[in-house]
Enzyme design. Structure first.
Site, PDB file in Angstrom:
ATOM      1  N   HIS A   2       0.860  -1.193   0.000  1.00  0.00           N
ATOM      2  CA  HIS A   2       0.000   0.000   0.000  1.00  0.00           C
ATOM      3  C   HIS A   2       0.887   1.231   0.000  1.00  0.00           C
ATOM      4  N   TRP A   5      -0.978   4.187   1.693  1.00  0.00           N
ATOM      5  CA  TRP A   5      -1.435   4.016   3.077  1.00  0.00           C
ATOM      6  C   TRP A   5      -0.288   3.732   4.046  1.00  0.00           C
ATOM      7  N   ASN A 136     -16.424  10.763   3.413  1.00  0.00           N
ATOM      8  CA  ASN A 136     -17.370   9.973   2.609  1.00  0.00           C
ATOM      9  C   ASN A 136     -17.371  10.497   1.175  1.00  0.00           C
ATOM     10  N   PHE A 137     -18.030   9.761   0.300  1.00  0.00           N
ATOM     11  CA  PHE A 137     -18.251  10.160  -1.096  1.00  0.00           C
ATOM     12  C   PHE A 137     -16.961  10.384  -1.872  1.00  0.00           C
ATOM     13  N   LEU A 138     -15.921   9.623  -1.545  1.00  0.00           N
ATOM     14  CA  LEU A 138     -14.704   9.651  -2.367  1.00  0.00           C
ATOM     15  C   LEU A 138     -15.022   9.000  -3.709  1.00  0.00           C
ATOM     16  N   CYS A 139     -14.823   9.750  -4.768  1.00  0.00           N
ATOM     17  CA  CYS A 139     -15.182   9.230  -6.091  1.00  0.00           C
ATOM     18  C   CYS A 139     -14.275   9.829  -7.156  1.00  0.00           C
ATOM     19  N   VAL A 140     -13.733   8.976  -7.999  1.00  0.00           N
ATOM     20  CA  VAL A 140     -12.960   9.405  -9.166  1.00  0.00           C
ATOM     21  C   VAL A 140     -13.676   8.861 -10.403  1.00  0.00           C
ATOM     22  N   SER A 146      -7.044   4.739 -11.327  1.00  0.00           N
ATOM     23  CA  SER A 146      -5.683   4.166 -11.241  1.00  0.00           C
ATOM     24  C   SER A 146      -4.585   5.138 -11.642  1.00  0.00           C
ATOM     25  N   LYS A 147      -4.863   6.439 -11.523  1.00  0.00           N
ATOM     26  CA  LYS A 147      -3.845   7.457 -11.818  1.00  0.00           C
ATOM     27  C   LYS A 147      -3.327   8.100 -10.537  1.00  0.00           C
ATOM     28  N   LEU A 149      -4.967   9.583  -8.239  1.00  0.00           N
ATOM     29  CA  LEU A 149      -5.665  10.816  -7.845  1.00  0.00           C
ATOM     30  C   LEU A 149      -6.206  10.703  -6.423  1.00  0.00           C
ATOM     31  N   ALA A 150      -6.670   9.502  -6.049  1.00  0.00           N
ATOM     32  CA  ALA A 150      -7.292   9.342  -4.730  1.00  0.00           C
ATOM     33  C   ALA A 150      -6.338   9.752  -3.599  1.00  0.00           C
ATOM     34  N   THR A 172     -15.612   4.584   6.238  1.00  0.00           N
ATOM     35  CA  THR A 172     -15.893   3.179   5.935  1.00  0.00           C
ATOM     36  C   THR A 172     -15.558   2.939   4.472  1.00  0.00           C
ATOM     37  N   LEU A 388     -23.266   7.135   6.546  1.00  0.00           N
ATOM     38  CA  LEU A 388     -24.246   7.088   5.455  1.00  0.00           C
ATOM     39  C   LEU A 388     -23.641   6.542   4.164  1.00  0.00           C
TER      40      LEU A 388
HETATM   41  S1  MYA Z   1     -15.469   4.728   0.509  1.00  0.00           S
HETATM   42  C1  MYA Z   1     -16.150   4.827  -1.123  1.00  0.00           C
HETATM   43  C2  MYA Z   1     -15.069   4.903  -2.139  1.00  0.00           C
HETATM   44  N1  MYA Z   1     -15.585   5.138  -3.456  1.00  0.00           N
HETATM   45  C3  MYA Z   1     -15.827   4.193  -4.364  1.00  0.00           C
HETATM   46  O1  MYA Z   1     -15.591   3.021  -4.126  1.00  0.00           O
HETATM   47  C4  MYA Z   1     -16.410   4.661  -5.683  1.00  0.00           C
HETATM   48  C5  MYA Z   1     -15.874   3.923  -6.888  1.00  0.00           C
HETATM   49  N2  MYA Z   1     -14.429   3.984  -6.907  1.00  0.00           N
HETATM   50  C6  MYA Z   1     -13.704   5.108  -7.155  1.00  0.00           C
HETATM   51  O2  MYA Z   1     -14.226   6.192  -7.372  1.00  0.00           O
HETATM   52  C7  MYA Z   1     -12.187   4.954  -7.117  1.00  0.00           C
HETATM   53  O3  MYA Z   1     -11.850   3.599  -7.315  1.00  0.00           O
HETATM   54  C8  MYA Z   1     -11.565   5.464  -5.805  1.00  0.00           C
HETATM   55  C9  MYA Z   1     -10.049   5.168  -5.808  1.00  0.00           C
HETATM   56  C10 MYA Z   1     -11.751   6.978  -5.704  1.00  0.00           C
HETATM   57  C11 MYA Z   1     -12.156   4.785  -4.590  1.00  0.00           C
HETATM   58  N3  MYA Z   1     -10.650   4.529   0.560  1.00  0.00           N
HETATM   59  O4  MYA Z   1      -6.424   7.056  -7.403  1.00  0.00           O
HETATM   60  P1  MYA Z   1      -5.980   5.655  -7.265  1.00  0.00           P
HETATM   61  C12 MYA Z   1      -6.441   3.633  -2.245  1.00  0.00           C
HETATM   62  C13 MYA Z   1      -9.365   4.867   0.797  1.00  0.00           C
HETATM   63  O5  MYA Z   1      -4.971   5.191  -8.249  1.00  0.00           O
HETATM   64  P2  MYA Z   1      -8.648   4.839  -7.978  1.00  0.00           P
HETATM   65  C14 MYA Z   1     -15.326   6.384   0.998  1.00  0.00           C
HETATM   66  O6  MYA Z   1     -15.836   7.268   0.379  1.00  0.00           O
HETATM   67  C15 MYA Z   1      -5.739   2.397  -2.747  1.00  0.00           C
HETATM   68  O7  MYA Z   1      -5.618   1.464  -1.688  1.00  0.00           O
HETATM   69  N4  MYA Z   1      -8.353   4.571  -0.040  1.00  0.00           N
HETATM   70  O8  MYA Z   1      -7.224   4.639  -7.261  1.00  0.00           O
HETATM   71  C16 MYA Z   1     -14.455   6.668   2.210  1.00  0.00           C
HETATM   72  C17 MYA Z   1      -4.438   2.971  -3.205  1.00  0.00           C
HETATM   73  O9  MYA Z   1      -3.588   3.253  -2.109  1.00  0.00           O
HETATM   74  P3  MYA Z   1      -2.396   2.214  -1.744  1.00  0.00           P
HETATM   75  C18 MYA Z   1      -8.658   3.904  -1.166  1.00  0.00           C
HETATM   76  O10 MYA Z   1      -9.264   3.509  -8.054  1.00  0.00           O
HETATM   77  C19 MYA Z   1     -13.119   7.200   1.741  1.00  0.00           C
HETATM   78  C20 MYA Z   1      -4.858   4.302  -3.811  1.00  0.00           C
HETATM   79  O11 MYA Z   1      -6.125   4.629  -3.210  1.00  0.00           O
HETATM   80  C21 MYA Z   1      -9.974   3.522  -1.466  1.00  0.00           C
HETATM   81  O12 MYA Z   1      -8.528   5.632  -9.229  1.00  0.00           O
HETATM   82  C22 MYA Z   1     -12.102   7.346   2.845  1.00  0.00           C
HETATM   83  C23 MYA Z   1      -5.046   4.212  -5.307  1.00  0.00           C
HETATM   84  O13 MYA Z   1      -5.422   5.460  -5.776  1.00  0.00           O
HETATM   85  C24 MYA Z   1     -10.980   3.856  -0.544  1.00  0.00           C
HETATM   86  N5  MYA Z   1     -12.274   3.534  -0.747  1.00  0.00           N
HETATM   87  O14 MYA Z   1      -9.468   5.731  -6.932  1.00  0.00           O
HETATM   88  C25 MYA Z   1     -10.809   7.918   2.343  1.00  0.00           C
HETATM   89  N6  MYA Z   1      -9.969   2.884  -2.646  1.00  0.00           N
HETATM   90  O15 MYA Z   1      -1.451   2.205  -2.896  1.00  0.00           O
HETATM   91  C26 MYA Z   1      -9.730   7.957   3.413  1.00  0.00           C
HETATM   92  C27 MYA Z   1      -8.697   2.857  -3.070  1.00  0.00           C
HETATM   93  O16 MYA Z   1      -1.770   2.725  -0.484  1.00  0.00           O
HETATM   94  C28 MYA Z   1      -9.950   9.077   4.375  1.00  0.00           C
HETATM   95  N7  MYA Z   1      -7.902   3.465  -2.178  1.00  0.00           N
HETATM   96  O17 MYA Z   1      -3.058   0.886  -1.544  1.00  0.00           O
HETATM   97  C29 MYA Z   1      -8.807   9.162   5.373  1.00  0.00           C
HETATM   98  C30 MYA Z   1      -9.009  10.281   6.395  1.00  0.00           C
HETATM   99  C31 MYA Z   1      -8.744  11.645   5.783  1.00  0.00           C
HETATM  100  C32 MYA Z   1      -9.039  12.790   6.744  1.00  0.00           C
HETATM  101  C33 MYA Z   1      -8.070  12.857   7.920  1.00  0.00           C
HETATM  102  C34 MYA Z   1      -8.354  14.061   8.850  1.00  0.00           C
HETATM  103  C35 MYA Z   1      -7.500  14.109   9.989  1.00  0.00           C
HETATM  104  O1  JJ1 Z   2     -26.237  -5.309  -2.026  1.00  0.00           O
HETATM  105  C1  JJ1 Z   2     -25.332  -6.103  -1.912  1.00  0.00           C
HETATM  106  N1  JJ1 Z   2     -25.409  -7.352  -2.344  1.00  0.00           N
HETATM  107  C2  JJ1 Z   2     -26.667  -7.908  -2.832  1.00  0.00           C
HETATM  108  C3  JJ1 Z   2     -26.707  -7.973  -4.327  1.00  0.00           C
HETATM  109  C4  JJ1 Z   2     -25.687  -8.909  -4.895  1.00  0.00           C
HETATM  110  C5  JJ1 Z   2     -25.663  -8.851  -6.383  1.00  0.00           C
HETATM  111  C6  JJ1 Z   2     -24.473  -9.604  -6.898  1.00  0.00           C
HETATM  112  N2  JJ1 Z   2     -23.234  -9.108  -6.398  1.00  0.00           N
HETATM  113  C7  JJ1 Z   2     -26.875  -9.252  -2.148  1.00  0.00           C
HETATM  114  N3  JJ1 Z   2     -28.051  -9.808  -2.377  1.00  0.00           N
HETATM  115  C8  JJ1 Z   2     -28.482 -11.018  -1.710  1.00  0.00           C
HETATM  116  C9  JJ1 Z   2     -29.745 -10.698  -0.957  1.00  0.00           C
HETATM  117  C10 JJ1 Z   2     -30.485 -11.929  -0.442  1.00  0.00           C
HETATM  118  C11 JJ1 Z   2     -31.915 -11.540  -0.064  1.00  0.00           C
HETATM  119  C12 JJ1 Z   2     -32.665 -12.721   0.479  1.00  0.00           C
HETATM  120  C13 JJ1 Z   2     -31.927 -13.369   1.619  1.00  0.00           C
HETATM  121  C14 JJ1 Z   2     -30.510 -13.717   1.266  1.00  0.00           C
HETATM  122  C15 JJ1 Z   2     -29.756 -12.538   0.750  1.00  0.00           C
HETATM  123  O2  JJ1 Z   2     -26.052  -9.728  -1.412  1.00  0.00           O
HETATM  124  C16 JJ1 Z   2     -24.018  -5.712  -1.249  1.00  0.00           C
HETATM  125  C17 JJ1 Z   2     -24.118  -5.817   0.246  1.00  0.00           C
HETATM  126  O3  JJ1 Z   2     -24.392  -7.103   0.598  1.00  0.00           O
HETATM  127  N4  JJ1 Z   2     -23.717  -4.351  -1.600  1.00  0.00           N
HETATM  128  C18 JJ1 Z   2     -22.570  -4.018  -2.168  1.00  0.00           C
HETATM  129  O4  JJ1 Z   2     -21.713  -4.836  -2.447  1.00  0.00           O
HETATM  130  C19 JJ1 Z   2     -22.382  -2.554  -2.416  1.00  0.00           C
HETATM  131  C20 JJ1 Z   2     -21.080  -2.073  -1.865  1.00  0.00           C
HETATM  132  C21 JJ1 Z   2     -20.883  -2.309  -0.394  1.00  0.00           C
HETATM  133  C22 JJ1 Z   2     -19.659  -1.584   0.123  1.00  0.00           C
HETATM  134  C23 JJ1 Z   2     -20.034  -0.183   0.453  1.00  0.00           C
HETATM  135  C24 JJ1 Z   2     -18.936   0.815   0.569  1.00  0.00           C
HETATM  136  C25 JJ1 Z   2     -19.488   2.020   1.267  1.00  0.00           C
HETATM  137  C26 JJ1 Z   2     -18.868   3.314   0.930  1.00  0.00           C
HETATM  138  C27 JJ1 Z   2     -18.445   4.086   2.123  1.00  0.00           C
HETATM  139  O5  JJ1 Z   2     -19.193   5.160   2.479  1.00  0.00           O
END
Ligand code: MYA
Ligand code: JJ1
Length: 388
Positions: A2, A5, A136-140, A146-147, A149-150, A172, A388
């Site tokens: 990582h 991280w 929350n709501f980290l999104c690229v 994979s550039k 940016l996160a 989370t 949330l």
């Molecule tokens: S969790 C929801 C996250 N969003 C999504 O899953 C949406 C769909 N995915 C994307 O938009 C992208 O794949 C994201 C990564 C943006 C997630 N939390 O830029 P990269 C690390 C933390 O090349 P991308 C939520 O919103 C990864 O391990 N880190 O990757 C809470 C790697 O690092 P390392 C993550 O895929 C967020 C690096 O990023 C996550 O283009 C909390 C790669 O960067 C993740 N969910 O973009 C954030 N996913 O090499 C932390 C990947 O070390 C907050 N990575 O493994 C920390 C506290 C900050 C405040 C502190 C205050 C004091």
């Molecule tokens: O919703 C989720 N899974 C569903 C759908 C699965 C579709 C194929 N992958 C699921 N369904 C089974 C339900 C069934 C109902 C009758 C009884 C038995 C079970 O399992 C999953 C959670 O389980 N959701 C996700 O994977 C979405 C992402 C979760 C990570 C969230 C990250 C949060 C971001 C931070 O803020």
């Protein structure tokens, strides 16, 4: 493994179970004058933007970015579809900072392509109350993945949080990072089993027909608990007392005051639903339950485009059995046309999941703290936080 991280003040995998490491902040606060005053550098095509969630157009841009690029399940069948009203509510709690709503735009087109947010919260870890940011709501955008940016976005939100003299955060994720304080499972209660099966959210069980399945998940037309009603503004003091008392038993939980409860728990149409039990005799508030609305887009289905899901939020049962209270929540959600009711195995939820016919999902949710070590991983039931 990582590269990012490993450089951050978070519990590292190599330190798991090392008894010499104390619980508490991993690094001390620095003087505010030592916090970098200017933003981190982005690749030259991009620029930072602060997203004003009061502004309708900005809200639409954020909503569109997330709707098209945010979290999906492991088979890319569903994608979270937070509503604009939800985002506006989630990002503007008491004492929020606009500067923590951070976007990245393409300079040439002004298009919003990345987003990350923080909101302030007080979280208690054992007997210490800590000012934190909830991230929350980290999104690229899918095309810019994979550039690396996160990491820049995470460093920038960290910097802006530090400028407010806050040094810890909670977040989370569905992915494993160094290192979770606990790992929770999603559970799902079918309310509209036919639709769930049609869209591939669930499967017809072995030796089950559709009509047997529909019968299995059938619920009463109306709630059963006398005095079960919607929460109102006048209930805030009583609900705050009830919730504070209840949350005090968990190792990690929010420290909610009346302002927080008014914001986070008062009903808001199509965003937050909160109900309580008012004793018909004494008019005491004895129980409370809540769920938020988070639909998912259904990717690639001919018949349906949106899955309407309710997510269990905070629940307190003092007098009404928890099973009955949650059953009334299910009945209410069914009346309101939700397709599924979701819950994590946090707090006392385990005690009703199986009996109320929730089934385990395929998704996990890992909980993290930034710059705060907790000595042993918690059980989900020791966690009193729902983000949330
Ligand atoms: S969790 C929801 C996250 N969003 C999504 O899953 C949406 C769909 N995915 C994307 O938009 C992208 O794949 C994201 C990564 C943006 C997630 N939390 O830029 P990269 C690390 C933390 O090349 P991308 C939520 O919103 C990864 O391990 N880190 O990757 C809470 C790697 O690092 P390392 C993550 O895929 C967020 C690096 O990023 C996550 O283009 C909390 C790669 O960067 C993740 N969910 O973009 C954030 N996913 O090499 C932390 C990947 O070390 C907050 N990575 O493994 C920390 C506290 C900050 C405040 C502190 C205050 C004091
Ligand atoms: O919703 C989720 N899974 C569903 C759908 C699965 C579709 C194929 N992958 C699921 N369904 C089974 C339900 C069934 C109902 C009758 C009884 C038995 C079970 O399992 C999953 C959670 O389980 N959701 C996700 O994977 C979405 C992402 C979760 C990570 C969230 C990250 C949060 C971001 C931070 O803020």
């Amino acid at each position: 493994r990582h590269r990012f991280w490993e450089t951050q003040p978070v519990g590292q995998f190599k330190d798991l179970g090392d008894p010499s490491l104390p619980e508490g902040p991993i690094e001390p606060p620095t003087p505010l004058s030592d916090v970098k005053p200017e933003p981190y550098n982005l690749p030259s095509q991009y620029e930072w933007t602060t997203c004003d969630m009061d502004d309708e157009q900005t809200c639409v841009e954020v909503y569109s970015l997330l709707t098209n690029n945010y979290v999906e399940d492991d088979e890319n069948m569903f994608r979270f579809n937070y509503s604009k009203e939800f985002l506006r509510w989630a990002l503007r709690p008491p004492g929020y900072y606009k500067a923590w709503h951070i976007g990245v735009r393409v300079k040439a087109s002004n298009k919003l392509v990345a987003f990350i947010t923080g909101v302030p919260a007080r979280i208690r870890v054992r007997d210490v109350i800590i000012r934190m940011a909830e991230i929350n709501f980290l999104c690229v955008h899918k095309k810019l993945r994979s550039k690396r940016l996160a990491p820049v976005m995470i460093k920038e939100v960290t910097r802006r949080v530090h400028l407010e003299n806050i040094w810890q955060a909670a977040y989370t994720a569905g992915v494993i990072l160094p290192t979770p304080i606990t790992t929770c499972r999603y559970w799902h209660r079918s309310l509209n089993p036919k639709k769930l099966i049609d869209i591939g959210f669930s499967k017809l069980g072995a030796r089950m027909t559709m009509s047997r399945t529909i019968r299995l998940y059938k619920l009463p037309e109306s709630t059963v608990t006398p005095g079960f009603r919607k929460m109102e503004l006048r209930d805030v003091p009583a609900v705050t007392r009830l919730l504070r008392q209840y949350l005090s038993q968990f190792i990690v939980a929010p420290d909610f005051d009346e302002n927080d409860v008014e914001h986070w728990l008062l009903p808001l149409e199509n965003v937050m639903d909160s109900y309580l039990v008012e004793s018909p005799e004494t008019h005491e508030i004895t129980d409370f339950c809540s769920f938020y609305t988070l639909p998912s887009s259904i990717l690639n289905n001919q018949n349906y485009s949106v899955l309407k899901a309710a997510y269990s939020y905070y629940t307190v049962s003092m007098k009404t059995p928890l099973l009955q209270l949650m059953n009334d929540a299910l009945i209410t959600a069914k009346q309101k046309d939700y397709d599924v009711f979701n819950a994590l195995d946090v707090m006392h939820n385990e005690s009703f999941l199986k009996e109320l016919k929730f089934g385990p999902g395929d998704g996990q949710l890992h909980y993290y703290l930034y710059n705060y070590r907790v000595r042993n991983a918690l059980k989900p039931s020791e966690l009193g936080v729902v983000l949330l």
